[in-house]
Write a protein that holds these residues in place. Structure first.
Motif, mmCIF file in Angstrom:
data_model
loop_
_atom_site.group_PDB
_atom_site.id
_atom_site.type_symbol
_atom_site.label_atom_id
_atom_site.label_comp_id
_atom_site.label_asym_id
_atom_site.label_seq_id
_atom_site.Cartn_x
_atom_site.Cartn_y
_atom_site.Cartn_z
ATOM 1 N N GLN B 348 0.838 -1.210 0.000
ATOM 2 C CA GLN B 348 0.000 0.000 0.000
ATOM 3 C C GLN B 348 0.869 1.255 0.000
ATOM 4 O OE1 GLN B 348 -2.539 -0.580 3.342
ATOM 5 N NE2 GLN B 348 -4.264 -1.356 2.074
ATOM 6 N N ALA B 349 1.975 1.152 0.795
ATOM 7 C CA ALA B 349 2.843 2.311 0.885
ATOM 8 C C ALA B 349 3.434 2.675 -0.471
ATOM 9 C CB ALA B 349 3.959 2.012 1.892
ATOM 10 N N LEU B 350 3.665 1.592 -1.293
ATOM 11 C CA LEU B 350 4.256 1.838 -2.602
ATOM 12 C C LEU B 350 3.217 2.333 -3.635
ATOM 13 C CD1 LEU B 350 6.690 -1.209 -2.899
ATOM 14 C CD2 LEU B 350 7.294 1.209 -2.655
ATOM 15 N N SER B 351 1.936 2.209 -3.361
ATOM 16 C CA SER B 351 0.916 2.558 -4.347
ATOM 17 C C SER B 351 0.863 4.092 -4.580
ATOM 18 C CB SER B 351 -0.453 2.067 -3.833
ATOM 19 O OG SER B 351 -1.454 2.730 -4.518
ATOM 20 N N PRO B 352 0.813 4.534 -5.873
ATOM 21 C CA PRO B 352 0.761 5.980 -6.162
ATOM 22 C C PRO B 352 -0.508 6.610 -5.599
ATOM 23 C CG PRO B 352 0.579 4.622 -8.178
ATOM 24 C CD PRO B 352 0.761 3.699 -7.090
ATOM 25 N N VAL B 353 -1.515 5.878 -5.540
ATOM 26 C CA VAL B 353 -2.763 6.406 -5.004
ATOM 27 C C VAL B 353 -2.557 6.924 -3.585
ATOM 28 C CG1 VAL B 353 -5.191 5.895 -4.504
ATOM 29 C CG2 VAL B 353 -4.047 4.759 -6.423
ATOM 30 N N ALA B 354 -1.714 6.121 -2.837
ATOM 31 C CA ALA B 354 -1.448 6.513 -1.459
ATOM 32 C C ALA B 354 -0.729 7.862 -1.415
ATOM 33 C CB ALA B 354 -0.582 5.430 -0.781
ATOM 34 N N ILE B 355 0.207 8.064 -2.390
ATOM 35 C CA ILE B 355 0.924 9.334 -2.434
ATOM 36 C C ILE B 355 -0.052 10.445 -2.780
ATOM 37 C CG2 ILE B 355 2.790 10.633 -3.604
ATOM 38 C CD1 ILE B 355 4.053 7.850 -4.184
ATOM 39 N N LEU B 356 -0.923 10.173 -3.739
ATOM 40 C CA LEU B 356 -1.879 11.189 -4.173
ATOM 41 C C LEU B 356 -2.783 11.608 -3.026
ATOM 42 C CD1 LEU B 356 -2.885 9.879 -7.727
ATOM 43 C CD2 LEU B 356 -1.163 11.561 -7.096
ATOM 44 N N SER B 357 -3.127 10.632 -2.204
ATOM 45 C CA SER B 357 -4.042 10.956 -1.110
ATOM 46 C C SER B 357 -3.396 11.883 -0.089
ATOM 47 C CB SER B 357 -4.521 9.661 -0.410
ATOM 48 O OG SER B 357 -3.452 9.022 0.191
ATOM 49 N N ARG B 358 -2.063 12.010 -0.165
ATOM 50 C CA ARG B 358 -1.388 12.956 0.741
ATOM 51 C C ARG B 358 -1.351 14.380 0.154
ATOM 52 N NH1 ARG B 358 4.141 10.497 1.658
ATOM 53 N NH2 ARG B 358 3.519 8.594 0.572
ATOM 54 N N GLY B 359 -2.020 14.613 -1.047
ATOM 55 C CA GLY B 359 -2.157 15.959 -1.571
ATOM 56 C C GLY B 359 -1.404 16.201 -2.877
#
Lengths: 69, 398
Positions: B348-359
């Motif tokens: 999950q940490a590697l998923s781009p979606v997770a990065i996007l959700s941080r703004g």
């Protein structure tokens, strides 16, 4: 040991041997002791080792003893 | 002078008459006389002459009577015989046929012995508290007897057979005649004075009553009574007795019997030893048989016990193993679950979606290419902004 003591000891051994509470090892050494004693007695009693002698002379105080057999 | 009988007689007829007269007329006689010309036949009959100072008569004692006489007559013996007259027709001789014979003066001797016996009893020679037991196992036995007599040989033979280890000391004595009593007494005293033996046999073989008399003399009886060494007497035959017998610690009927008494304990001991030895062996055998049986039984029991415990321990191991297996499985599973969650998190940490959700937002061309630099974004170009929760279309201003 005298004859009587030897015989008494053998009787004692026979008594102990007849008791089944005597441990087997003790029984064996008792038996060996008893047989040694009976052999010794038989030898002493049966051995023809007697001395037959005769007193010489006619004076009470002077008894020269010489073999007869 | 008239004839005694009418007519002539043959020698046989006369002899027959004499025979009848003498044999029927002279019977149940008791005759005292001196033995002379004693001739025992090989068949056991005795022929002899009976005489006194003035006359003699032939005499015969047949085997059947002779064997009952307890002595062997010898020249000069004064005897009393009973019997009858017997005529031997073939020779025309007469003789005395004897049924019994005893030594003359026997009655007087007996009376004298009785008198002495009372006297000796009064003097305490026979008293019971003087008697000592024989030592059961003497080391040396003394024998007071004639060195040349049959009695000594009998004693030596018996002792050799019954107690071959027992030493014998012969104390030679004269056993009949004038010197006898003195030498017998001297030997008994000598044995005591010099402590020559542990037990004494005093004796002699059979003989006439007179022959045995020395053993009834006071010196002998006294020496026996005073002996500290126990004394066994063996004098003459069964029927004989001497006063020494009463003083002795033990009286044996014959010299051989005396030797038997002295060696009794040895014989008994030999028997005891033999029987004890057999007993020991039998008992040991019994003991071993018992032990063998016990051993066999113990073997089986031990085996059963061993097997049971073996099975028990294996069962235990088995139960243990199965429990551990379950545990291990359970553990393995929970470990796997944990790892799964961890990996999911990492993923999950590697998923781009997770990065996007941080703004953050990804800029993409309309055809989906990612625009990562400002050179790629031309003014007035329509782009897609990709947010975590979706897209917005936008226009680059400059």
């Amino acid at each position: 040991m005298s004859f009587e003591e030897d015989i008494k000891r053998i009787e004692e051994i026979a008594q102990k041997l007849s008791t089944s509470t005597t441990p087997l090892e003790e029984a064996i050494s008792l038996y060996e002791e008893g047989m040694t004693l009976t052999k010794k007695l038989e030898k002493t009693l049966g051995e023809a080792k007697r001395k037959v002698e005769m007193v010489q002379g006619q004076e009470i105080e002077q008894a020269e003893i010489t073999p007869l057999e | 002078m008239s004839n005694l009988l009418n007519g002539e007689l043959s020698v046989s007829e006369l002899t027959s008459l004499i025979k009848r007269t003498l044999e029927e007329g002279f019977y149940g006689l008791q005759v005292t006389g001196e033995i002379s010309n004693f001739r025992p036949s090989s068949t056991g009959h005795w022929f002899f002459t009976l005489k006194d100072s003035n006359a003699s008569i032939g005499a015969v004692m047949f085997k059947g009577s002779a064997w009952r006489v307890d002595f062997t007559p010898k020249e000069g013996d004064r005897v009393v015989v009973s019997g009858s007259l017997d005529v031997y027709a073939a020779r025309g001789t007469y003789q005395l046929k004897c049924d019994s014979m005893r030594l003359a003066g026997f009655g007087e001797i007996l009376a004298e012995l009785e008198r002495r016996k009372r006297l000796f009893a009064e003097r305490g020679y026979f008293s019971a508290d003087r008697k000592r037991p024989l030592p059961p196992y003497p080391g040396r036995v003394g024998v007071v007897t004639s060195p040349s007599g049959a009695a000594l040989q009998d004693i030596l033979n018996v002792l050799e057979r019954r107690a071959p280890s027992l030493d014998v000391l012969v104390l030679p004595a004269v056993v009949q005649g004038d010197q006898a009593a003195q030498t017998i007494a001297m030997r008994i005293e000598q044995a005591n004075a010099l402590m020559l033996c542990d037990v004494l046999i005093v004796g002699r073989g059979g003989g006439s009553v007179e022959d045995l008399l020395p053993f009834s003399e006071e010196v002998v009886v006294k020496a026996i009574a005073e002996s500290t060494i126990p004394v066994v007497t063996g004098i003459g035959h069964e029927v004989d007795f001497a006063l020494a017998d009463f003083a002795a610690d033990l009286r044996a009927p014959t010299p051989s019997a005396a030797a038997e008494l002295v060696s009794t304990a040895f014989v008994q001991l030999s028997e005891s030893v033999r029987s004890l030895s057999a007993t020991l062996s039998a008992q040991m055998l019994g003991r071993l048989t018992l032990a063998q049986a016990q051993l066999q039984r113990t073997d089986q029991m031990m085996l059963a016990r061993h097997l049971t415990s073996l099975i028990d321990s294996k069962e235990f191991q088995l139960a243990n193993a199965s429990a551990s297996l379950t545990n291990a499985q359970r553990e393995l599973m929970s470990q796997t679950e944990g790892r799964l969650a961890l990996l999911k998190g990492q993923l999950q940490a590697l998923s781009p979606v997770a990065i996007l959700s941080r703004g953050y937002a990804v800029v993409q061309s309309i055809d989906g290419k990612i625009i990562a630099t400002k050179e790629d974004a031309k003014p007035d170009q329509v782009v897609d902004l990709r947010f975590a929760d979706g897209k917005r279309r936008a226009r680059i201003e400059e």
